[in-house]
Design a protein around this motif. Structure first.
Motif, PDB file in Angstrom:
ATOM      1  N   PRO A 128       0.825  -1.212   0.000  1.00  0.00           N
ATOM      2  CA  PRO A 128       0.000   0.000   0.000  1.00  0.00           C
ATOM      3  C   PRO A 128       0.858   1.262   0.000  1.00  0.00           C
ATOM      4  N   GLU A 158     -13.022   2.286   1.203  1.00  0.00           N
ATOM      5  CA  GLU A 158     -12.565   0.938   0.890  1.00  0.00           C
ATOM      6  C   GLU A 158     -11.094   0.980   0.514  1.00  0.00           C
ATOM      7  N   GLU A 159     -10.375  -0.094   0.805  1.00  0.00           N
ATOM      8  CA  GLU A 159      -8.950  -0.222   0.500  1.00  0.00           C
ATOM      9  C   GLU A 159      -8.101   0.781   1.277  1.00  0.00           C
ATOM     10  N   ASP A 194      -6.581   1.993   5.159  1.00  0.00           N
ATOM     11  CA  ASP A 194      -6.295   1.568   6.534  1.00  0.00           C
ATOM     12  C   ASP A 194      -5.779   2.776   7.312  1.00  0.00           C
ATOM     13  N   LEU A 251      -3.211   3.263   1.561  1.00  0.00           N
ATOM     14  CA  LEU A 251      -4.146   3.017   0.469  1.00  0.00           C
ATOM     15  C   LEU A 251      -3.603   1.900  -0.398  1.00  0.00           C
ATOM     16  N   ASN A 252      -4.424   0.885  -0.640  1.00  0.00           N
ATOM     17  CA  ASN A 252      -4.037  -0.220  -1.495  1.00  0.00           C
ATOM     18  C   ASN A 252      -4.344   0.143  -2.942  1.00  0.00           C
ATOM     19  N   SER A 297      -3.056  -1.702  -5.561  1.00  0.00           N
ATOM     20  CA  SER A 297      -2.616  -2.837  -6.380  1.00  0.00           C
ATOM     21  C   SER A 297      -3.529  -3.101  -7.572  1.00  0.00           C
ATOM     22  N   SER A 298      -4.806  -2.766  -7.476  1.00  0.00           N
ATOM     23  CA  SER A 298      -5.726  -3.013  -8.590  1.00  0.00           C
ATOM     24  C   SER A 298      -5.949  -1.771  -9.458  1.00  0.00           C
TER      25      SER A 298
END
Length: 137
Positions: free
Chosen positions: A17, A43-44, A46, A64-65, A67-68
């Protein structure tokens, strides 16, 4: 009295992230959020705790993720800090700058790996050179 934060983004690996850190702010009533196109994300994301610094100020982080998310869309994301009671938001640099640093680091790591590979792959000519310098009679 209000102290605005110093902020920065951190990426440990391309798949980890993106971490946004705000530090050195006072008082501790503050928010740090990720926004996409100006809209707060839930969402995504933390959220870390608000932690005290040794000088009486505070720090917090939010991850923040991505990856997508395609690299073309990284510029749509901002990390936004806001102290309670202050109307102005403080927006950090966008993820694009961090992505450029990650790409540069990956290029440097790849170049170093290539150099090590080429050195290991190079033939050992020390025996041939020794024979040429000390021919047997």
């Amino acid at each position: 009295m209000f102290y605005p934060p110093g902020q920065h983004l951190q990426v440990k690996t391309p798949s980890s992230p993106v971490s946004c850190l705000a530090t050195g702010f006072y008082p501790h009533r503050a928010s740090l959020v990720w926004k996409k196109d100006g809209e707060e994300l839930h969402e995504e994301v933390d959220h870390g705790e608000i932690l005290p610094n040794h000088d009486g100020t505070f720090q917090m982080s939010v991850d923040l993720n991505l990856s997508s998310v395609t690299p073309e869309d990284w510029t749509r994301y901002d990390c936004v800090f806001q102290l309670a009671g202050v109307k102005e938001e403080i927006i950090t640099i966008t993820v694009l700058v961090t992505a450029a640093v990650v790409v540069l680091a990956l290029i440097l790591i790849g170049a170093a790996g290539f150099i090590v590979y080429k050195k290991k792959k190079a033939p050992d000519n020390s025996t041939e050179l020794s024979e040429q310098l000390n021919p047997e009679t």
